[in-house]
Design a protein around this motif. Sequence first.
Motif, PDB file in Angstrom:
ATOM      1  N   LYS A 332      49.191  41.613  35.630  1.00  0.00           N
ATOM      2  CA  LYS A 332      47.771  41.927  35.511  1.00  0.00           C
ATOM      3  C   LYS A 332      47.569  43.326  34.938  1.00  0.00           C
ATOM      4  O   LYS A 332      46.678  43.559  34.114  1.00  0.00           O
ATOM      5  CB  LYS A 332      47.094  41.828  36.884  1.00  0.00           C
ATOM      6  CG  LYS A 332      46.975  40.408  37.406  1.00  0.00           C
ATOM      7  CD  LYS A 332      46.277  40.396  38.767  1.00  0.00           C
ATOM      8  CE  LYS A 332      46.183  38.998  39.338  1.00  0.00           C
ATOM      9  NZ  LYS A 332      45.532  38.993  40.678  1.00  0.00           N
ATOM     10  N   PRO A 412      48.061  32.872  39.268  1.00  0.00           N
ATOM     11  CA  PRO A 412      47.550  34.019  38.498  1.00  0.00           C
ATOM     12  C   PRO A 412      48.256  34.212  37.158  1.00  0.00           C
ATOM     13  O   PRO A 412      47.667  34.710  36.203  1.00  0.00           O
ATOM     14  CB  PRO A 412      47.803  35.210  39.438  1.00  0.00           C
ATOM     15  CG  PRO A 412      47.863  34.610  40.801  1.00  0.00           C
ATOM     16  CD  PRO A 412      48.482  33.260  40.626  1.00  0.00           C
ATOM     17  N   ALA A 416      44.763  33.843  35.533  1.00  0.00           N
ATOM     18  CA  ALA A 416      44.020  35.095  35.684  1.00  0.00           C
ATOM     19  C   ALA A 416      43.433  35.520  34.341  1.00  0.00           C
ATOM     20  O   ALA A 416      44.089  35.428  33.296  1.00  0.00           O
ATOM     21  CB  ALA A 416      44.926  36.190  36.243  1.00  0.00           C
TER      22      ALA A 416
END
Length: 923
Positions: A332, A412, A416
């Motif tokens: 991320k 994720p 994400a």
Amino acid sequence: MESENGVKRKLILIDGYSLLFRAFFAGQALTTSDKRPTGALYGLANMLLSVLQSDKPDAIMVCWDAHAPTFREQEFIDYKAHRPSAAPELKEQMPVARQLVSAFGIPCVELAGYEADDIIGTLAHKGKAEGYQVIVITGDSDQLQLVDDHRVIVEITQRGVSERKAYDRQAVYDRYGVWPEQIPDFKALTGDASDNIPGVPGIGEKTAAKLLQQFGTLENLLEHLDQVTPPRIQQALKEAKEQALFSKRLATIVCDVPLEVEIVPYSPSEADWQRVRAIFRDLEFRSLLARIPQPSSPLAAREEEAPEERFDVAYRPIRDAAALKHALEVVKTKGRVAIRLELEGDAPLDAKLRGVAFAVEETEGENGGFKPSSYYVAIQEPEAIGGLWSFGEGGASDQEGGYVASLQELEPLFNASGIRRLVYQAKQVLIVLQRHGVRPLPFDFDVQIAAYLLDAGRSAYPLMDIAETYLRRRLELEDAFAPAERLMVEAGAILALEQPLERQLETNGMTKVFYEIEMPLVPVLAAIEQHGLLVDVDYLSVLSQKMAEQIAKIAAEIYELAGMEFNIGSPKQLQEVLFNKLQLPRGKKTKTGYSTGADLLEQLAPRYEIARKILEYREMAKLKATYADALVRLVRPDTHRVHTSLNQTITSTGRLSSSDPNLQNIPIRSEVGRQIRRAFIAPNGYKLLSCDYSQIELRVLAHVSDDPTLIQAFLNDEDIHAATAATVFGVEVAQVTPEQRRLAKTINFAVIYGQSAFSLAATLGVETGVAHEWIQAYFARLPGVKRYIEEIKELAHRQGWVQTLFGRRRYLPDLHSGNHQIRQAAERAAINMPIQGTAADIMKLAMIRVYHHLNAREDCALLLQVHDELLFEVKEEEIEACVAEIVPLMQEAYPLKVPLKVDAKVGTDWANMENVTSPLPKR
């Protein structure tokens, strides 16, 4: 002989030429940059590496047929005599195959006068006597007679050489109804067409199995003929008694060949691996280099690998849940990740997901160089539920102490927002994830598609090759058989490849094609492949029988025309009948005689009925095998549908290709093609909707040539083929006959494909001078088309490539060939590619538009794209609404100087469809 831990040692015997032949016919037609054929060698090398990795033999040998007559050929002159000579491309690879095997340090064994079967049989007996468990790897079912309890197992290659089916005694019996030692007796009765062993006329496999179940051996059967029923079989055996005994001798593998060979342990040295590496480099097997163990000596590695360094990553295997959570946080933070899946099986509709590797640009290498950090996590074994996979909560450890996660924990990584996701083979990754219950966000970059766009003339795009080309690094490991490390290296390479590939796409002007056509097309193709097409299995069974009867009828007609019966599938016998007996004109001479290929037969067909019948026979036999018979086997038991693969990186023009089954090759207008299409049906309550671009390539030709006459004809919605016929044949449009229109249609497309007058004459069955006059009349009416052809050829010679309206390129190195025919073929490609490629790009844009529109509907699904047609499955009550929505989306996919037109048809099956009213294209 046992190893220290009490496990019986393993001896593997490989049938060299058998596997080489299978690899040649099943694999791709690969060549080196200097045009040496290598497809069969690649298959053999890949198989050897797989055997060493998965089987870990204690001893291994490859057996070959010697280049000398065998005792069988000396006793029976027709033994294998009907087999055609090996293709020149395969012959060229045969001597290199032995060098390849020897480079591995694997002994090559052969002996004059004997076949490889006999060498294998002798070594199998020797191996048993010395306490080895023997595994024979071959593509030849003759060797099943060697199976002996669990001491000798025969593994028959399936689907080329990549898969193997193991046969023990029971498996042999289950297949043939006889035990392994009865195989020679079995073949003595049934004969063997592949080896030309005669057997007993009139006895098939079922009868042979019953006889041997009752009498045990051929000799005992012949001694008790009075007990054989029915009388027909008894009489056949009496008449062919000596032939049967002789056939058994031919079919029996000799297991006491006088070999002076010892079975020695296989322990490859560093020198062996360096020789393998050297021959792989010479053969340009870049994708296999990473599977070769690296030399342990740093000096040896530096000397061998000095030209290019090995690609390096920071290995970070996931050991626990906290490490996984941290890795996902890193993803991320970085906002860019490369993903690589570990799959069991290659087919995306069947592959099981075993692990996931992902890489981020987290650390720097020495001197500030790019060095990705690569993570790996094993995936928990799923359970199949309703066609999808269900995973537990994860949290276990694998045998090596790594963390075993559930896919939910990795959500994720796939879903994400704000993360750029890079992959290799995006469609495969998407299908596997969707089947396992994950709905990932769209992938942003596929290195395979990018590499394809940059060099569309290659036959394949292995990740190893792409890395060597654009990173100048090798994807090799210290341990070639460490899957987790391999996946992490590959994920790191995908990450590193994005920037150089993207820079090159921008330099070549193909960013638009990549981001607006090819990448958005991935989910469209994935959806099509997973949905599949419903087929009428019962209809196909009946059709197969009808086609068999039709094939027999055509064969009888050919025999009558020839004045004799012969093997129509044998080029040698066909040459004898056509050129010696019937004295038909001959074409080019090959190493095996005069050609009997389709090109020659098509030239002869207008004048000689037997040539027409042979072409008809071949088409019918091919369609029966490829579709009527094969489609039933391709129906999936879980969906009851056929799921074709639409290949995005195969053709040099940008068109999609279809495989397993190939639905592009079903003839569109022939009656037999219609019969095949009839097998594709709509489910109850639905109908099939076909939306077909009308003359899209001719419309693109009007646009790129800017010919006013052609443009105006389309603006007036004229019949282009009739208009061409009126010009070529000097008549009014209203007076054009159906035959003249058919000829004009051929001329129109001949121009697009750059055909010469000679080639057009052969296609239409007229004199070359007549075809030349027709082409000149065509160009006189449409001077803009002639100007386009001259300009595009000149441009192609000047810059070495041509492109579509969207910037898709095709490089044409053969434009500078010294061979006139090769150069002319490249010029034809230069004329055609901008037209056909632009049409393909428009079709892809239409597919994307339609797919996104249909996402909001549950009553209409896109099933297939073939040629200029999209096929849908639509609820009956929604047909009118879907036509009103889909047709305009296709017609407005891209603005040309002339309108795009789409014809819509509806029916319960793909063959029997009726026109429906569709909106007119905007002008």
